[in-house]
Design an enzyme around this catalytic site. Sequence first.
Site, PDB file in Angstrom:
ATOM      1  N   ARG A  34       0.860  -1.187   0.000  1.00 28.31           N
ATOM      2  CA  ARG A  34       0.000   0.000   0.000  1.00 28.31           C
ATOM      3  C   ARG A  34       0.897   1.238   0.000  1.00 28.31           C
ATOM      4  NH1 ARG A  34      -3.515   2.266   5.025  1.00 28.31           N
ATOM      5  NH2 ARG A  34      -4.558   3.958   3.932  1.00 28.31           N
ATOM      6  N   HIS A  35       0.453   2.282  -0.631  1.00 24.65           N
ATOM      7  CA  HIS A  35       1.197   3.546  -0.687  1.00 24.65           C
ATOM      8  C   HIS A  35       1.479   4.091   0.710  1.00 24.65           C
ATOM      9  CE1 HIS A  35      -2.368   5.781   0.503  1.00 24.65           C
ATOM     10  NE2 HIS A  35      -3.047   5.014  -0.346  1.00 24.65           N
ATOM     11  N   GLY A  68     -10.115   7.719  -1.755  1.00 23.13           N
ATOM     12  CA  GLY A  68     -10.614   7.268  -3.049  1.00 23.13           C
ATOM     13  C   GLY A  68      -9.763   7.742  -4.203  1.00 23.13           C
ATOM     14  N   ARG A  78       0.144   9.071  -5.199  1.00 20.49           N
ATOM     15  CA  ARG A  78       0.623   8.552  -3.919  1.00 20.49           C
ATOM     16  C   ARG A  78       1.262   7.182  -4.076  1.00 20.49           C
ATOM     17  NH1 ARG A  78      -5.106   9.059  -3.727  1.00 20.49           N
ATOM     18  NH2 ARG A  78      -6.275   7.172  -3.184  1.00 20.49           N
ATOM     19  N   GLU A 126      -7.510   3.459  -6.718  1.00 16.76           N
ATOM     20  CA  GLU A 126      -8.453   3.264  -5.610  1.00 16.76           C
ATOM     21  C   GLU A 126      -9.892   3.408  -6.106  1.00 16.76           C
ATOM     22  OE1 GLU A 126      -9.523   1.873  -2.997  1.00 16.76           O
ATOM     23  OE2 GLU A 126      -8.189   2.771  -1.512  1.00 16.76           O
ATOM     24  N   ASP A 159     -13.602   4.755  -6.516  1.00 17.24           N
ATOM     25  CA  ASP A 159     -14.209   6.080  -6.585  1.00 17.24           C
ATOM     26  C   ASP A 159     -15.356   6.106  -5.577  1.00 17.24           C
ATOM     27  OD1 ASP A 159     -15.535   8.425  -7.163  1.00 17.24           O
ATOM     28  OD2 ASP A 159     -15.681   8.046  -9.319  1.00 17.24           O
TER      29      ASP A 159
END
Length: 186
Positions: free
Chosen positions: A12-13, A26, A62, A84, A86
Amino acid sequence: MSLICKPFVFVRHGETPLNRDKLIGGRTDVPLTEEGERQALAAAPLLSTWNWSGIAVSSLQRARRTLELALPGAPHTVVDGLRERDWGLIENRPISELPPYESTPPWGESWETFSSRVTDSLNGLLEQYEIPLVVAHSGVFRVIRYYASGTPYGDRVGNVVPMWISPGKTEEEWQIVPLTESLLVR
């Protein structure tokens, strides 16, 4: 739908201002915080121990910046399907207002559309690469968790905590554990 039964690593970022402030991010395209940049740099020693067969990253900044800091100059593919979910009108609202994942937020993306998009993207990578690295978002991880455990619910995956995703003998037996150097030496 299901995921192709092959191992991969998910990251994950790093932390963003929205994560820090416990807001729904989002598709809102935000940068990393200084802490998020530190998290990405801290993952570099582990992630650089492996010669990745392929690296895929979400199109949102990100995730791209996380990869840039964790594996500078590494060849990669930007995969828009890994962006991600919306969340429509509830983006930038408190996480406490997050509806059940199966609900479609006003003007947002349905769980079915989102999970189908992510699954198609992941399967495309798994068809192409032996053990790919995927840098994306917590929602993408929830899709992975859905295939591994039958539910998208559970603790949010940590920022820049590499996770080893490995199938068992059947499509229902997935293992999700923090990545260690010993897992990469298999």
